[in-house]
Structures are given as structure tokens and as C-alpha cells.
Design an enzyme around this catalytic site. Structure first.
Site, PDB file in Angstrom:
ATOM      1  N   ALA A  58      48.551  53.813  81.770  1.00 32.51           N
ATOM      2  CA  ALA A  58      47.808  52.611  81.336  1.00 32.51           C
ATOM      3  C   ALA A  58      48.949  51.727  80.544  1.00 32.51           C
ATOM      4  CB  ALA A  58      46.294  52.652  80.687  1.00 32.51           C
ATOM      5  N   TYR A  59      49.359  52.553  79.526  1.00 30.46           N
ATOM      6  CA  TYR A  59      50.164  51.529  78.487  1.00 30.46           C
ATOM      7  C   TYR A  59      51.437  51.071  79.238  1.00 30.46           C
ATOM      8  CZ  TYR A  59      53.454  50.698  74.852  1.00 30.46           C
ATOM      9  OH  TYR A  59      54.456  50.237  74.113  1.00 30.46           O
ATOM     10  N   ASP A  60      52.161  51.859  80.169  1.00 31.25           N
ATOM     11  CA  ASP A  60      53.137  51.508  81.038  1.00 31.25           C
ATOM     12  C   ASP A  60      52.829  50.261  81.799  1.00 31.25           C
ATOM     13  OD1 ASP A  60      54.854  53.617  79.959  1.00 31.25           O
ATOM     14  OD2 ASP A  60      54.557  54.942  81.466  1.00 31.25           O
ATOM     15  N   LYS A 106      60.672  62.872  49.154  1.00 31.74           N
ATOM     16  CA  LYS A 106      61.778  62.087  49.073  1.00 31.74           C
ATOM     17  C   LYS A 106      62.520  62.519  50.177  1.00 31.74           C
ATOM     18  CE  LYS A 106      66.103  61.384  46.479  1.00 31.74           C
ATOM     19  NZ  LYS A 106      66.906  61.461  47.651  1.00 31.74           N
ATOM     20  N   LYS A 126      56.565  58.177  40.807  1.00 29.87           N
ATOM     21  CA  LYS A 126      56.584  56.900  40.283  1.00 29.87           C
ATOM     22  C   LYS A 126      55.331  56.593  39.344  1.00 29.87           C
ATOM     23  CE  LYS A 126      58.592  55.573  44.751  1.00 29.87           C
ATOM     24  NZ  LYS A 126      58.325  54.809  46.027  1.00 29.87           N
ATOM     25  N   LYS A 131      64.355  67.000  42.341  1.00 30.90           N
ATOM     26  CA  LYS A 131      65.027  67.322  43.686  1.00 30.90           C
ATOM     27  C   LYS A 131      64.848  69.075  44.079  1.00 30.90           C
ATOM     28  CE  LYS A 131      68.035  65.679  45.917  1.00 30.90           C
ATOM     29  NZ  LYS A 131      69.278  65.261  45.529  1.00 30.90           N
ATOM     30  N   CYS A 171      99.771  69.685  68.282  1.00 33.65           N
ATOM     31  CA  CYS A 171     101.037  69.127  68.935  1.00 33.65           C
ATOM     32  C   CYS A 171     102.246  69.610  68.468  1.00 33.65           C
ATOM     33  CB  CYS A 171     101.144  67.608  68.712  1.00 33.65           C
ATOM     34  SG  CYS A 171     101.690  67.033  67.048  1.00 33.65           S
ATOM     35  N   CYS A 210      98.864  65.241  60.267  1.00 36.63           N
ATOM     36  CA  CYS A 210      99.828  65.629  61.164  1.00 36.63           C
ATOM     37  C   CYS A 210     100.578  64.167  61.284  1.00 36.63           C
ATOM     38  CB  CYS A 210      99.199  65.891  62.274  1.00 36.63           C
ATOM     39  SG  CYS A 210     100.010  65.764  63.908  1.00 36.63           S
ATOM     40  N   CYS A 248     100.545  62.814  69.179  1.00 34.30           N
ATOM     41  CA  CYS A 248      99.675  64.059  68.958  1.00 34.30           C
ATOM     42  C   CYS A 248      98.575  63.659  69.941  1.00 34.30           C
ATOM     43  CB  CYS A 248      99.223  64.104  67.561  1.00 34.30           C
ATOM     44  SG  CYS A 248      97.947  65.560  67.503  1.00 34.30           S
TER      45      CYS A 248
END
Length: 726
Positions: free
Chosen positions: A65-67, A156, A339, A363, A457, A470, A476
Site C-alpha cells: 500500500a505504501y508503494d 555515544k 550532559k 568511553k 611492479c 613505490c 606501477c
């Protein structure tokens, strides 16, 4: 159940909310007025369904229906040319961009102090209490009751931080965090994320709202997307955060729309009302918890694990609870954020230059494990940089099987003293690529001998400080394949149809062994390969032919010179004018170019002096790929009409900021990114950032809106906007 006053569509008034009809009359039978009315109802209904599905996870209707509703809305908009600026149909993407513009944030997006130690969290609490007592004593805070100090605790998220702005309830802009003052404009990309509403719910919203959120890729969606990449033979993403960050910086919004991004909103950056008596705009909530509740009523997705606690010990307990639940979450987290709840307390505490004094991140400890190094693989990147990777006995690290870890560079190998056979510790924090911080048991003799020759190379390897490179240049194969991909990029020569898979196919077929070989390709060469038809072959040849007379800056950007992106390429082109002049320039001459310092000058000269690179440039020119001299003038205005002036741009103009900068530079002016005493004018478009305006005030620099800027240019014979040039 959400009340109708804060819904996008009331089911009593909108037939497409609950049990919607999907047997529509033919579009051709509708009048323009009827089509516009139906489209308006469909937009509201689709927004409501998006919110119920992506934010509340409680859909009202079936996918089918949404489509049907979504398809009908698109059909109406297309058939009657209806405006779609913030229509849900814009989620499928828009026109590809040439580059990401830098925009200034409406308020600084600061970092947060952090630590894994609970003692540091308790010290944070002591600083907060002492600061509030001092503020009360000095009169900056009416009073402070220690029992009234509450903290809001949130996971976080380990994603990509963004700023999103709404004006009069309509989505107008999004930007990455960047350096905290400026970020990349990703308005069109973020628009495609289903959980970001194009319009806020209800009418009780501020006139201007800027919120901070975190874009992420859910873990289950990340795993499914990576599986699809592997099936297509493409390189999978290293982790969800890289997937989210890499996706959001795509220049083609349609690519972003195809990838499963989501967002959590978690803070207010600006909440502005016009203050008039007839304004319906609500006042900013006085507590953070109330702001998060307001997010929910406005249709902005917030995290459901947020908690309000009394006392720092409860905050530490919250962190331990989230840590225990970490593996069960469908998003990556690397800690919790604590906070201060009350806005008045936050304002009294203030901020440092980099972080608020009212927030702290507790953390999680890093994820580690011990395993054995079974081998070392040396990878070669586009710039020739060699990166060693440890091949490991598979080991579980925080619920993820790890079999490879980066060793960073030769200097890191030497510092660790690591070799094949050693037992090492693997460190994995925040779902980033694992690395080796230490050898825990030496089982080999000596240290891994970094190769003297490129493993691809055979060219000599040179050291540049801790790094190794390199010297094969474009000769190369590893560098060449990536160089060809870079040459074809949108911000270089923009060769459509030359993506990584096709470049690899051409290399394996022996058709492209150098960059100039691209211009020897024929339709017959291509149609002899799997997956190529006559049309696709002719299209690629036509795309390549169209790049035989590139602008000098595009040519330089396409070469992939280390440290030379589109901006520096344009500065080099404007300064030297021709390719030959640049090829003959020594480091001293290169350093005369704006933004080219000693290291960049050395990098450019080293690249141009490489025999393989020089041969590739000459080979391109022999095949007719010769860049045009850089034009210093434009349109009907004299090239030096703005000579001696320096402009800084902020906010959204009627053209991309890069075009504005190029336009004034083409007429002799300088365009810089920051305001200083040398700046003549700050040009402020819509939604300008606060920092540049403050800097302009401090330096007494005049601020022009776009109309005043156009008048200034007109007085000097320069047309605006650039398209108006004759």
C-alpha cells in the site's frame, strides 16, 4: 499513540493514512487543481507513514500500500510539474554534485572531553558543581541547589556527526561536522535518509531549528550491504562508521539513497523564534530532557536508551549498563555521553575553545585480544604509499572475528620489533580497523624486513620519514589502476562508465597498461570483453573523446598528484596558465602559489620529475589530450576588474560557492576561506554561519548580502551570477 496535533496527517481528514485506497483515477483525467490537492494529501500521508515506519517502528499500512501511495505521488508530481523541494519523493536522490561545498555552522559543533576511567567522570562532576556554586555566588546564576543537578545520559554513537537546519518547519540544510566551525554541505545526501523528515511534524515548532545528529549504518543493514558488495566483486566497507562516512560524502545523492543510512538526533544547536505575538513558535525547552521530548513530537528520531539520572554514580552505572548491552545494540557505540540537564546550568558553565564544560564522554575500554602473526602483506595505494598488513590467526575481538590488522608503516614495524610468528595484541576500538599496539611474546628472530622493491611492479621503494613509497609512479600497475579510476572521477575528467570494475577488466585484458592507453581503445576492443555491448562501448569512447581538450585544472586534478585536489589544481592552473609553465616550475616558483607550502611544492615536483609520470603526461599529449591554457578572464568583464580585492563567502548563494570563488578569481580577486584583516568583503548568503560574521565584526570587514555583492560587481563591469556572463 501520537496525537493528531503533532502528526503529519490526521486520519480523520486524510484518506491515505489508515486503510488508504490505492485504485486511483488515471492521472490524465485530473485537473491541475485536483492533482495539486491530491498530491498535498499524499505528501502528508507518506510523511506520516515514513515516521511510523522509520522512527516509531510501528507501520500503519502494508509495504504494498505504501508503494502504491508513493508511486501515485511521483506520478502526479511528474505529470503536473508540481514542486518537490521537500517532497518525500526527493528521498530517491537528485542531480549529482560537482563537489561538496564548505558551509559554516550556525553554532560551533564542539568536541567532548572524554576518558575511560570512572575517576575522571567523578572529577567532571566536581568541576560542574564547583562551577555552578561559583556562578550562583557571582550572580551569573540566580541560585544553585545541589539536589537539583540532574544529568541526561545517552549512548555515544560511533557514526558521522551532522548539523540539520529547519526553517518554518521545512528542511533547508545539512552539513557534516568538519572542523567544528565549517563542514561539508550534504543537504541533498541527508535528504535521502528516510528518518530525516523533509518537514517537521505539527505547527508548534521554532521558526528556525538547528539540531545535531549522528548518521550511522545499522549493523544488520551494514552486514547485508557488505554481502551484496562482495557478491558483486566489490571491496566491502571496513566497518559501519566508514560505511556511513563514505556514503554521506558521495557526490551523487542517488548513491546515498541506495545505502541503508539512519540517524539519531541528540542536541539543539539553535532554537530561534521571531518573538512576535502572532507567532506559533514554541520557546526553547529549559531542560535537555524536554528538548528530546520536543524532538519526538517534531518527528526527529531520538534514541530510546536515553536516561535522566540524579548524581554521577547513577551516570557511571548507566555507562556500565550500556557496555553490557553493547553487542545487542543494532548500532555502534563507543561509550556514553553525560550532559547537564538544565539549560540555565549549561549557560552558566559555558564552554572552552573546544568543548562544553557541561558534558563528558565516559568511553568504553578498548577491545583487545592476543593472536599470532602468520604473515605480512604489503599493499600499494594510488599515491604509491606502501602499507603493511599483518595476516593473523583468526581471533574473536569484541564479538568480531579478526584475521588482519594494519601495521601502519615501516617505522611502526621497527618500533614494535614485530615479525612473522610473534604473538601480538590486537586493538580494536570503536569498530575501526584493528591494529597491533604491542608484541606480547617474541617467538621469532629479528624484525620483519620491509621490502626494498615494490611487491607489485618491482620498482625501488624509498622512505619518507616513517612512510614508504613505490617509485614506479604511473608505471606501477597498482598505482595505475587507481590512477585511471581517479582520472575518471567527477571532480577530475568526469568519464562516465569507467568505474573500478571496468578499469580492472581493462587492466586484466591487457588493454590499459598506462594512462594514455585509454585513448587507444576502440569499440572493437571493448565489445570483445564480457558485459560490453556496442552502445556501451561507443558511449565510453565518446566520453573519452570529450576529454581530449580538458581545462588545465581538471587535467592536473586528474593526474592524482599527491596533495593536489581540485582547489589546489585550480590555483596552480590560474598561477601558471599553461601545462608547460607548470612542468618547468621549480619548488620556489610553486611556493608562490596560494595554499602551496614547502611540502606540497616538493610533492608536486617529485611527481612531475618521476620518469614514468612524465612519460604518461607526454603520452597523453601525443594522443591529443592536451589541456587548454587557463583563462584568466570571463564573460564581458575585464580580467582585472576585481584586482586587489579579497572576498570570503558564507551561507548559501544562488550558485555553488566554488562557482562564486572561481568567478571573482577569474576577474582578478582573491577568494579565501577565512576572514582576516586582509579581507575586503564578507559575502553572506542564506543561513550564514555565526563565526565568520563575528570575525568580520572583529576585523571591521563589511558584510554584503548577495544583492549588494551583485551591485558591487556590476559597478566594476562584472556580471552576476556567473551564468549572466556574455
Amino acid at each position: 499513540m501520537t496525537t493528531s496535533s503533532t502528526r503529519h496527517a490526521d486520519p480523520d481528514e486524510n484518506p491515505y493514512v489508515e486503510e488508504p485506497p490505492t485504485d486511483f483515477d488515471p492521472v490524465a483525467e485530473l485537473s491541475p487543481e485536483a492533482a495539486a490537492e491530491q498530491a498535498a494529501r499524499l505528501r502528508a500521508a507518506v510523511r506520516e507513514h515514513d515516521h511510523r515506519y522509520y522512527v516509531e517502528a510501528d507501520p500503519l499500512i502494508s509495504d504494498e500500500a505504501y508503494d502504491a501511495l508513493f508511486a501515485r505521488l511521483r506520478a502526479l508530481e511528474d505529470a503536473f510539474d508540481l514542486p518537490t523541494e521537500n517532497s518525500p519523493t526527493r528521498r530517491v536522490g537528485g542531480e549529482p554534485l560537482d563537489e561538496l561545498e564548505a558551509v559554516e555552522h550556525v553554532a560551533p559543533m564542539l568536541s567532548i572531553d572524554n576518558d575511560t576511567d570512572a575517576a575522571a567522570v567523578r572529577e567532571f562532576d566536581e568541576r560542574v558543581r564547583e562551577g555552578l556554586v561559583d556562578a550562583a555566588d557571582s550572580g551569573d546564576l540566580p541560585e544553585f541547589d545541589p539536589d537539583d543537578l540532574a544529568y541526561v545520559c545517552e549512548p555515544k554513537f560511533d557514526g558521522l556527526s551532522i548539523e540539520v537546519i529547519y526553517e518554518d518547519g521545512e528542511y533547508v540544510r545539512a552539513a557534516t561536522r568538519g572542523d567544528g566551525r565549517e563542514g561539508d554541505d550534504v543537504t541533498d545526501q541527508v535528504r535521502t535518509i528516510p528518518s530525516v523528515p523533509g518537514r517537521l511534524r505539527g505547527d508548534d515548532h521554532p521558526d528556525r531549528l538547528a539540531v545535531r545528529g549522528e548518521v550511522y549504518m545499522p549493523r544488520d543493514a551494514f552486514e547485508a550491504y557488505n554481502e551484496a558488495l562482495i557478491e558483486r566483486g566489490e571491496e566491502p566497507f571496513a566497518n559501519p562508521r566508514n560505511a556511513a562516512a563514505g556514503t554521506l560524502r558521495q557526490l551523487d545523492p542517488a548513491v546515498v539513497a541506495e545505502r541503508p543510512l539512519d540517524v539519531f538526533f541528540f542536541d539543539v544547536l539553535a532554537w530561534e523564534t521571531d518573538g512576535s505575538e502572532d507567532s506559533d513558535a514554541s520557546a526553547r525547552p529549559e531542560r535537555h530532557r524536554d528538548a528530546l521530548d520536543a524532538f519526538e513530537s517534531l518527528g526527529l528520531r531520538r534514541n530510546d536508551r536515553v536516561a535522566v539520572v540524579d548524581g554521577i554514580e547513577a551516570a557511571i552505572d548507566y555507562r556500565d549498563e550500556i557496555l553490557a548491552a553493547r553487542e545487542d545494540l543494532n548500532y555502534a557505540v563507543d561509550g556514553v555521553v553525560i550532559k547537564v540537564d538544565a539549560l540555565a546550568h549549561r549557560e552558566a558553565l559555558g564552554t572552552t575553545s573546544r568543548a562544553p564544560r557541561w558534558a563528558f564522554a565516559h568511553k568504553f575500554p578498548p577491545r583487545t585480544a592476543t593472536t599470532t602473526v602468520e604473515g605480512v602483506t604489503v599493499q600499494v595505494g594510488r599515491t604509491g604509499r606502501l602499507t603493511p598488513v599483518a595476516e593473523l590467526s583468526p581471533v574473536d575481538v569484541g564479538g568480531v572475528t579478526v584475521s588482519r590488522a594494519t601495521l601502519h608503516n615501516p617505522a611502526e614495524i621497527e618500533a614494535l620489533g614485530v615479525n612473522v610468528g610473534d604473538r601480538v595484541r590486537i586493538y580494536r576500538a570503536g569498530d575501526v580497523i584493528p591494529y597491533v599496539p604491542e608484541v606480547v611474546e617474541k617467538r621469532s628472530e629479528g624484525t620483519y624486513a620491509f621490502p626494498d622493491a615494490c611487491p607489485v611492479c618491482g620498482a625501488a621503494v624509498v622512505r619518507d620519514g616513517p612512510l614508504a613509497f613505490c617509485t614506479g609512479g604511473l608505471g606501477c600497475p597498482a598505482q595505475l589502476e587507481r590512477a585511471v579510476e581517479h582520472w575518471a572521477r567527477r571532480d577530475a575528467l568526469d568519464v562516465e562508465g569507467l568505474g573500478p570494475e571496468r578499469v580492472e577488466q581493462l587492466r586484466e585484458a591487457g588493454l590499459v597498461e598506462s594512462l594514455p592507453d585509454l585513448y587507444d581503445l576502440t569499440v572493437e576492443d571493448l565489445t570483445g570483453l564480457e558485459g560490453w555491448g556496442e552502445t556501451s562501448a561507443e558511449n565510453l569512447i565518446a566520453e573519452l573523446d570529450a576529454t581530449r581538450e580538458p581545462s588545465l585544472d581538471d587535467f592536473l586534478a586528474g593526474l592524482g598528484i599527491p596533495d593536489v585536489g581540485a582547489t589546489t589544481a585550480r590555483a596552480l592552473a590560474a598561477h601558471f596558465g599553461t601545462l608547460d609553465a607548470l612542468l618547468d616550475a621549480d619548488e620556489a616558483a610553486l611556493r608562490e602559489v596560494d595554499d602551496v607550502g614547502p611540502e606540497v611544492a616538493e610533492s608536486i615536483r617529485t611527481f612531475l620529475d618521476n620518469e614514468e609520470n612524465r612519460a604518461a603526461i607526454e603520452g597523453l599529449r601525443e594522443r591529443g589530450v592536451d589541456p587548454e591554457p587557463f583563462e584568466t578572464g570571463a564573460g564581458d568583464g575585464p580580467a582585472d576588474a576585481l584586482g586587489g580585492l579579497t572576498f570570503v563567502f558564507t551561507g548559501s548563494l544562488s550558485v555553488p560557492r566554488s562557482d562564486a570563488q572561481a568567478h571573482v578569481e577569474a576577474h582578478g580577486a582573491n577568494a579565501t576561506s577565512s576572514v582576516s584583516g586582509n579581507t575586503d568583503y564578507l559575502v553572506a548568503g542564506e543561513s550564514p554561519g555565526r563565526s565568520k560574521r563575528d570575525d568580520a565584526a572583529a576585523e571591521d570587514v563589511p558584510v554584503l548580502d548577495e544583492g549588494e555583492f551583485a551591485d558591487l560587481l556590476a559597478d566594476r563591469g562584472v556580471a552576476w551570477p556567473p551564468e549572466a556572463d556574455a
